[in-house]
Design a protein around this motif. Structure first.
Motif, short mmCIF file in Angstrom:
data_model
loop_
_atom_site.label_atom_id
_atom_site.label_comp_id
_atom_site.label_asym_id
_atom_site.label_seq_id
_atom_site.Cartn_x
_atom_site.Cartn_y
_atom_site.Cartn_z
N MET A 203 30.10 37.95 18.85
CA MET A 203 31.09 38.67 18.05
C MET A 203 31.69 37.75 16.98
N VAL A 204 31.99 36.53 17.37
CA VAL A 204 32.55 35.57 16.42
C VAL A 204 31.54 35.28 15.31
N LYS A 205 30.27 35.09 15.68
CA LYS A 205 29.24 34.82 14.66
C LYS A 205 29.11 35.97 13.70
N SER A 206 29.13 37.20 14.24
CA SER A 206 28.96 38.38 13.38
C SER A 206 30.12 38.54 12.42
N ILE A 207 31.33 38.45 12.94
CA ILE A 207 32.50 38.74 12.10
C ILE A 207 32.73 37.67 11.06
N TYR A 208 32.30 36.41 11.36
CA TYR A 208 32.50 35.32 10.40
C TYR A 208 31.29 35.11 9.49
N THR A 209 30.18 35.80 9.79
CA THR A 209 28.99 35.67 8.95
C THR A 209 28.86 36.85 7.99
#
Length: 416
Positions: A203-209
């Motif tokens: 989730m962190v990777k998706s939202i920050y990418t």
């Protein structure tokens, strides 16, 4: 023959897992293909079989421990084999010469350093010289470090990780409190492990990418509700629970064909947008451990009843954590049906590296004007989150309108 068995690569993208349960014990006989250990990965629970017949000489990981692909987790041998710690050649010390007198053999008295080493014999750890040198350079007593390598060997990673825990500045320290409470009252500390840990990272990777943008709309599904009510009993007689989700998948696939940039992924390194020519639709399934996204392959080639049957099977497998890894890979677009749980609107996070996700809310009764009269209509809430690097607002609106068009005129779905 002694065999060191490593945690294998059980699927694409899986780098680690957590040991849920050992099915064997040290000293126990095992047969080839017998289940040795159950491991929880970020995708599903996997049972690892024994590679051979033999005897379990050593278990090198505990239940609840996170292990990496390629890490030795168990040592198997034959009857009569004994496991002896083996030091690296560099660690084998040369024997000191002894003095011989007329009254017999006189051993040299150990110097002060040797005496200290003897005192630490119980604490002696396995580590190659370069790792010992690193620990000494960092001012760390190597006996304080718990090794994660084979036979408990201390690795360079172990040393650096230990060093990180002791070099935090004092201002970062907080007063110690009991683990079962904080400054305000009782708490329960739950380790961030297994699937929950993986979900957090993704989730962190998706939202920050991917720069997320959300678009919302409503579909009048009054006619769809009528048709489903009419045919669901016939489907039930065939052992199929025909839900609205099957219709939504068909409407989504039709819209994806019109708007190919929604059915895509972005390769950041190569700076290429990959437009998928297949329609593998992922369905977010709520489980006690968190969301799992099984993928229906070639959804465009399946009818309503077949989609419903596959959905039933995948949901059961996902919730029991017995789903095959192949059923969790290869998605090109994802649907999150939070309406099944009572939700109306949401802003779902994109299942990266996909570029969009459709959120489906529950169907509600709403008043509307029809031919000059106020009537009750069945309204379904829809949300589309998309990656603005790949999809513009016009494409997103067009896609959502195409989904709505098919849901409001279900005869179009039947033609797909």
């Amino acid at each position: 023959m002694i065999t060191e068995f490593k945690f294998p690569d059980v699927g694409e993208g899986i780098a680690e897992g957590e040991i849920i349960r050992w099915h064997v014990k040290e000293g126990e006989l095992v047969k080839a293909d017998q289940t040795m250990v159950e491991v929880e990965t970020d995708k599903a629970n996997v049972e690892i079989p024994s590679p051979r017949n033999g005897v379990v000489l050593k278990l090198l990981a505990r239940e609840g421990e996170i292990i990496n692909v390629g890490q030795v987790i168990i040592i198997i041998g034959d009857k009569g084999d004994r496991l002896e710690p083996v030091l690296a050649k560099e660690e084998i010390e040369e024997e000191k010469p002894v003095s011989v007198g007329v009254v017999g053999v006189l051993e040299e008295a150990p110097d002060e350093e040797e005496a200290k080493e003897e005192e630490k014999a119980e604490k002696r750890v396995l580590a190659i010289p370069s790792v010992r040198a690193l620990a000494k350079k960092l001012g760390i007593e190597i006996t304080q470090i718990k090794g994660t390598g084979p036979l408990g060997r201390v690795t360079e990673k172990d040393v650096r990780k230990f060093a990180e825990t002791i070099k935090k500045p004092k201002e970062e320290l907080v007063p110690e409190v009991a683990p079962e409470k904080d400054f305000y009252g009782p708490v329960e500390a739950v380790p961030l492990r297994g699937m929950r840990r993986t979900i957090a990272k993704k989730m962190v990777k998706s939202i920050y990418t991917a720069p997320h943008v959300a678009m919302m709309d409503e579909a009048n599904v009054t006619e769809l509700v009528r048709i489903r009510e009419k045919v669901k009993e016939a489907a039930a007689r065939k052992g199929v629970n025909l839900t609205y989700l099957s219709f939504i998948i068909k409407a989504t696939v039709a819209a994806l064909k019109e708007y190919p940039y929604i059915n895509a992924s972005l390769d950041d390194e190569k700076e290429i947008i990959n437009l998928k020519k297949y329609y593998n639709v992922g369905i977010a399934v709520d489980t006690p451990e968190g969301l799992i996204v099984p993928v229906i392959k070639a959804a465009d080639q399946k009818g309503l009843l077949e989609l419903a049957r596959i959905l039933q099977e995948l949901k059961v497998k996902a919730r029991s954590r017995k789903i095959d890894l192949i059923d969790l890979k290869g998605g090109s677009f994802t649907i999150s049906d939070y309406g099944a749980l009572g939700g109306i609107y949401g802003t779902p996070i994109i299942n990266y590296p996909e570029v969009a996700i459709l959120g489906v809310g529950k169907i509600q009764d709403k008043l509307a004007m029809k031919e000059g009269e106020i009537v009750t209509q069945k309204i379904m809430a829809l949300s589309l989150s998309f990656d603005h690097r790949v999809v513009d607002g016009g494409q997103a609106a067009g896609f959502l309108n195409a989904v709505i068009q098919h849901l409001e005129a279900p005869e179009l779905i039947l033609l797909e």
